[in-house]
Design a protein around this motif. Structure first.
Motif, PDB file in Angstrom:
ATOM      1  N   ILE A 109      -0.312   0.378  -1.296  1.00  0.00           N
ATOM      2  CA  ILE A 109       0.651   0.313  -2.401  1.00  0.00           C
ATOM      3  C   ILE A 109       0.458   1.507  -3.329  1.00  0.00           C
ATOM      4  CG2 ILE A 109       1.472  -1.079  -4.334  1.00  0.00           C
ATOM      5  CD1 ILE A 109       1.951  -2.334  -1.597  1.00  0.00           C
ATOM      6  N   LEU A 110      -0.796   1.823  -3.675  1.00  0.00           N
ATOM      7  CA  LEU A 110      -1.068   2.948  -4.573  1.00  0.00           C
ATOM      8  C   LEU A 110      -0.714   4.275  -3.917  1.00  0.00           C
ATOM      9  CD1 LEU A 110      -4.490   1.739  -6.041  1.00  0.00           C
ATOM     10  CD2 LEU A 110      -2.235   1.604  -7.112  1.00  0.00           C
ATOM     11  N   THR A 111      -0.903   4.364  -2.610  1.00  0.00           N
ATOM     12  CA  THR A 111      -0.576   5.601  -1.898  1.00  0.00           C
ATOM     13  C   THR A 111       0.930   5.853  -1.879  1.00  0.00           C
ATOM     14  OG1 THR A 111      -2.517   5.282  -0.493  1.00  0.00           O
ATOM     15  CG2 THR A 111      -0.858   6.841   0.276  1.00  0.00           C
ATOM     16  N   CYS A 112       1.724   4.790  -1.716  1.00  0.00           N
ATOM     17  CA  CYS A 112       3.184   4.951  -1.649  1.00  0.00           C
ATOM     18  C   CYS A 112       3.775   5.372  -2.988  1.00  0.00           C
ATOM     19  CB  CYS A 112       3.830   3.635  -1.199  1.00  0.00           C
ATOM     20  SG  CYS A 112       3.476   3.185   0.511  1.00  0.00           S
ATOM     21  N   GLY A 113       3.115   5.021  -4.096  1.00  0.00           N
ATOM     22  CA  GLY A 113       3.606   5.445  -5.407  1.00  0.00           C
ATOM     23  C   GLY A 113       4.834   4.672  -5.846  1.00  0.00           C
ATOM     24  N   ARG A 114       5.606   5.309  -6.753  1.00  0.00           N
ATOM     25  CA  ARG A 114       6.778   4.641  -7.304  1.00  0.00           C
ATOM     26  C   ARG A 114       7.892   4.525  -6.271  1.00  0.00           C
ATOM     27  NH1 ARG A 114       7.556   6.941 -13.472  1.00  0.00           N
ATOM     28  NH2 ARG A 114       5.369   6.732 -14.149  1.00  0.00           N
ATOM     29  N   ASP A 115       8.588   3.376  -6.330  1.00  0.00           N
ATOM     30  CA  ASP A 115       9.711   3.085  -5.422  1.00  0.00           C
ATOM     31  C   ASP A 115       9.316   3.287  -3.958  1.00  0.00           C
ATOM     32  OD1 ASP A 115      11.424   2.472  -7.558  1.00  0.00           O
ATOM     33  OD2 ASP A 115      11.851   4.611  -7.866  1.00  0.00           O
ATOM     34  N   GLY A 116       8.097   2.891  -3.634  1.00  0.00           N
ATOM     35  CA  GLY A 116       7.659   2.995  -2.242  1.00  0.00           C
ATOM     36  C   GLY A 116       8.242   1.877  -1.392  1.00  0.00           C
ATOM     37  N   GLU A 117       8.005   1.973  -0.105  1.00  0.00           N
ATOM     38  CA  GLU A 117       8.484   0.953   0.834  1.00  0.00           C
ATOM     39  C   GLU A 117       7.341   0.539   1.751  1.00  0.00           C
ATOM     40  OE1 GLU A 117      11.891   2.365   2.875  1.00  0.00           O
ATOM     41  OE2 GLU A 117      13.162   2.428   1.090  1.00  0.00           O
ATOM     42  N   PRO A 118       6.306  -0.095   1.207  1.00  0.00           N
ATOM     43  CA  PRO A 118       5.184  -0.510   2.060  1.00  0.00           C
ATOM     44  C   PRO A 118       5.567  -1.708   2.931  1.00  0.00           C
ATOM     45  CG  PRO A 118       4.866  -1.328  -0.165  1.00  0.00           C
ATOM     46  CD  PRO A 118       6.105  -0.480  -0.205  1.00  0.00           C
ATOM     47  N   GLU A 119       4.971  -1.752   4.095  1.00  0.00           N
ATOM     48  CA  GLU A 119       5.205  -2.881   5.002  1.00  0.00           C
ATOM     49  C   GLU A 119       4.072  -3.887   4.846  1.00  0.00           C
ATOM     50  OE1 GLU A 119       7.628  -3.835   7.101  1.00  0.00           O
ATOM     51  OE2 GLU A 119       8.824  -2.215   6.219  1.00  0.00           O
ATOM     52  N   PRO A 120       4.396  -5.172   4.793  1.00  0.00           N
ATOM     53  CA  PRO A 120       3.324  -6.174   4.680  1.00  0.00           C
ATOM     54  C   PRO A 120       2.469  -6.237   5.943  1.00  0.00           C
ATOM     55  CG  PRO A 120       5.458  -7.243   4.971  1.00  0.00           C
ATOM     56  CD  PRO A 120       5.728  -5.788   4.778  1.00  0.00           C
ATOM     57  N   MET A 121       1.167  -6.492   5.749  1.00  0.00           N
ATOM     58  CA  MET A 121       0.263  -6.646   6.892  1.00  0.00           C
ATOM     59  C   MET A 121       0.592  -7.910   7.681  1.00  0.00           C
ATOM     60  SD  MET A 121      -3.208  -5.805   4.786  1.00  0.00           S
ATOM     61  CE  MET A 121      -4.235  -6.491   6.073  1.00  0.00           C
ATOM     62  N   GLN A 122       0.915  -8.989   6.965  1.00  0.00           N
ATOM     63  CA  GLN A 122       1.251 -10.261   7.602  1.00  0.00           C
ATOM     64  C   GLN A 122       2.382 -10.916   6.835  1.00  0.00           C
ATOM     65  OE1 GLN A 122       0.077 -11.222  10.403  1.00  0.00           O
ATOM     66  NE2 GLN A 122      -1.795 -10.011  10.633  1.00  0.00           N
ATOM     67  N   LYS A 123       3.186 -11.702   7.567  1.00  0.00           N
ATOM     68  CA  LYS A 123       4.171 -12.587   6.971  1.00  0.00           C
ATOM     69  C   LYS A 123       3.868 -14.000   7.455  1.00  0.00           C
ATOM     70  CE  LYS A 123       8.115  -9.449   6.357  1.00  0.00           C
ATOM     71  NZ  LYS A 123       9.544  -9.227   6.672  1.00  0.00           N
ATOM     72  N   LEU A 124       3.518 -14.868   6.524  1.00  0.00           N
ATOM     73  CA  LEU A 124       3.090 -16.224   6.867  1.00  0.00           C
ATOM     74  C   LEU A 124       4.141 -17.209   6.376  1.00  0.00           C
ATOM     75  CD1 LEU A 124      -0.597 -15.855   5.618  1.00  0.00           C
ATOM     76  CD2 LEU A 124       0.301 -15.322   7.884  1.00  0.00           C
ATOM     77  N   GLN A 125       4.544 -18.129   7.269  1.00  0.00           N
ATOM     78  CA  GLN A 125       5.540 -19.123   6.890  1.00  0.00           C
ATOM     79  C   GLN A 125       5.476 -20.300   7.845  1.00  0.00           C
ATOM     80  OE1 GLN A 125       9.639 -17.832   7.596  1.00  0.00           O
ATOM     81  NE2 GLN A 125       8.855 -16.141   8.849  1.00  0.00           N
ATOM     82  N   ASP A 126       6.109 -21.392   7.443  1.00  0.00           N
ATOM     83  CA  ASP A 126       6.235 -22.578   8.288  1.00  0.00           C
ATOM     84  C   ASP A 126       7.637 -22.545   8.900  1.00  0.00           C
ATOM     85  OD1 ASP A 126       6.183 -24.986   9.529  1.00  0.00           O
ATOM     86  OD2 ASP A 126       6.014 -26.216   7.719  1.00  0.00           O
ATOM     87  N   LEU A 127       7.720 -22.052  10.131  1.00  0.00           N
ATOM     88  CA  LEU A 127       9.028 -21.873  10.768  1.00  0.00           C
ATOM     89  C   LEU A 127       9.685 -23.196  11.124  1.00  0.00           C
ATOM     90  CD1 LEU A 127       8.170 -18.869  13.118  1.00  0.00           C
ATOM     91  CD2 LEU A 127       9.627 -18.829  11.099  1.00  0.00           C
ATOM     92  N   VAL A 128       8.894 -24.251  11.317  1.00  0.00           N
ATOM     93  CA  VAL A 128       9.448 -25.538  11.750  1.00  0.00           C
ATOM     94  C   VAL A 128      10.076 -26.273  10.572  1.00  0.00           C
ATOM     95  CG1 VAL A 128       8.920 -27.752  12.821  1.00  0.00           C
ATOM     96  CG2 VAL A 128       7.761 -25.686  13.610  1.00  0.00           C
TER      97      VAL A 128
END
Length: 536
Positions: A230-249
């Motif tokens: 996040i700090l590397t991307c700076g302002r208005d960056g577009e970082p990708e999350p390492m994981q997306k966790l959810q209950d799909l069912v």
């Protein structure tokens, strides 16, 4: 048990229920201190119950507020505790003495409190419908943090692991990273739902180890990010999350999320039922679902800082979740064998002789020779689980445990306690915080000052521009059916507060106004913030 042994190669998350902690009154929020030795629980009658987590006993009870306690946070050394109640009051407490150091009055309800991870003089406060506020306790000053959109003031905030930056998130999915000292914008990005649509930020939580943090959003997805990226991307960056966790069912919305003590697991509590979902952070797979009693609503979740233990709150009771401990006697004696039935033992000829005449003297090699070496039993090595990565030594001024005085039912004389008239004055302090009362035996602790009146607690009113003053805390706005409204809350007489069918309802404050343990009946019949008087 040595904490070094906890770093095992097996699973490091709880598997089953391991009892409950009954605070007599209904519990609403809980938090561990930095070492996991003490657990502070905020209750609906304004009390803070501090549990000794090793003995599972109550170490201290502080009658802190008149209204329900909605948020708690420990200082780094464990000597101080800040609390917020639903009547917009923030208080700082000395844990050893139970005294209130100072108070702050806000115009709107407090959603969250957090001590600075390294600086005990700073507290981050998230008021409702307002920008986050950074309090300085020593001079009672405050700084309103900048926001991305002045029209959107539904903002949540959190310190990073070392308090160098403050992360804020609004209802439009915009995350701002601010420098804690200068409040300058360092980095920013927007959380999107795959398309151009944005989603509201519900909470931000950081891991105790590593640079990862999670964001709980209204689209029912928990996103895990790396703070360094996040700090590397700076302002208005577009970082990708390492994981997306959810209950799909079931498409479960999440009430409360947090990391494990080692940062390897993530637990999320369902907002629909008493269910805890545990994921492995590195892979993102669901490893365990812990189910509580059906029909209960979850209020709070806290993971123990150094052990695979989770504390969750539902229906006013703190539930403990831990690993299943299996007895393994071979760990003590490798040649130990468990027998199903008796076996006749054949004695060797020289087994019970005082001296074995036939035994030959072997040469001392390896482990036998090491037995003659001197062992250092005086120096104490720091426990690595209690030290941060940038620290070599433990904090020797830290408060890990609370001394507990034995209760004497009929003492013949009380040389250390205050005289009877002083005890009566202390029981009705002008801030509603009493450390001993006629209806609470566990709070009777002798006062160190033998009768002189306590100094008046300093109260600071925090002025925030454009913040509505008639807001009601979400805890008090829970919609309930007619059956649950008829049940009495507060501090019931003779009951243990284990009503499994009654989650916390807005009836609590109305019951307290009718006289259930309220000092001085300071609350009007129908709870409204502007009708509260006499807190000073």
């Amino acid at each position: 048990m040595n904490l070094e042994l906890l770093e095992s190669f097996g699973q490091n998350y709880p598997e089953e229920a391991d009892g409950t902690l009954d605070c007599i009154s209904m519990a609403l929020t809980c938090t561990f201190n930095r070492w996991g030795t003490l657990l502070a629980v905020g209750c609906n009658d304004g009390r803070i119950v501090i549990w000794d987590f090793l003995t599972r006993g109550i170490a201290k009870i502080i009658s802190a507020h008149i209204h329900p306690v909605c948020s708690l946070s420990w200082s780094r050394d464990g000597h101080k505790l800040v609390s917020a109640s639903t009547d917009n009051i923030v208080s700082q407490w000395d844990v050893l003495t139970g005294d209130c150091d100072q108070r702050f009055r806000f115009p709107s309800p407090i959603l969250k409190l957090q001590y600075h991870p390294r600086d005990m003089d700073k507290v981050l406060v998230c008021p409702m419908k307002s920008a986050p506020v950074l309090l300085t306790l020593s001079d009672s000053k405050h700084v309103v943090l900048p926001v991305d959109d002045d029209s959107d003031l539904n903002v949540v905030a959190a310190f990073d692991r070392r308090g160098e930056y403050i992360y804020t998130g609004n209802a439009k999915g915009k995350i701002l990273v601010l420098n804690t000292d200068t409040q300058d914008l360092v980095a920013s990005f927007r959380v999107t739902t795959g398309t151009s649509n944005t989603t509201a930020i519900k909470s931000i939580e950081f891991a105790r180890k590593g640079s990862c943090f999670l964001i709980n959003t209204a689209d029912r997805i928990i996103r895990v990010y790396d703070g360094r990226e996040i700090l590397t991307c700076g302002r208005d960056g577009e970082p990708e999350p390492m994981q997306k966790l959810q209950d799909l069912v079931n498409r479960t919305p999440w009430k409360r999320c947090c990391f494990s003590g080692d940062g390897e697991y993530i637990v999320a509590g369902s907002a629909r039922q008493h269910a805890l979902y545990i994921w492995e952070k590195s892979i993102g797979n669901l490893v365990k679902i812990l189910h509580g009693t059906r029909g209960e609503l979850l209020l709070d979740v806290a993971w123990h800082p150094v052990r695979p233990i989770i504390a969750s709150i539902s229906s006013g009771v703190v539930s403990i979740w831990a690993q299943n401990q299996v007895e393994n006697w071979s760990a003590f004696a490798p040649d130990f064998k468990e027998l199903d039935e008796n076996v006749e033992y054949e004695e060797r000829e020289s087994e019970f002789d005082i001296e074995d005449e036939d035994k030959s003297e072997p040469e001392q090699t390896g482990a036998d020779a090491a037995e003659d070496e001197e062992v250092d039993v005086t120096s104490v090595d720091p426990i690595q689980a209690f030290c941060s990565s940038d620290e070599e030594l433990e904090d020797y001024k830290a408060l890990l445990y609370l001394p507990i005085a034995p209760e004497v039912e009929d003492p013949e004389e009380n040389p250390f306690g205050p005289p009877p008239d002083a005890a009566g004055q202390n029981a009705t302090a002008d801030d509603g915080s009493a450390h001993s009362g006629p209806g609470d035996k566990k709070q009777r602790q002798p006062s160190a000052d033998g009768g002189p009146p306590k100094k008046k607690i300093r109260t600071t009113t925090i002025e925030l521009q454009g913040v509505p003053s008639d807001e009601v805390h979400p805890l008090l706005g829970v919609k309930g059916d007619s059956k649950s409204k008829k049940k009495a809350a507060g501090r019931p007489k003779g009951s243990k507060g284990k009503d499994k069918d009654s989650p916390f309802r807005s009836k609590v404050c109305r019951d307290r106004a009718e006289g259930l343990g309220t000092p001085g009946n300071l609350v009007s019949a129908v709870y409204k913030q502007h009708e509260v008087q006499g807190l000073d």
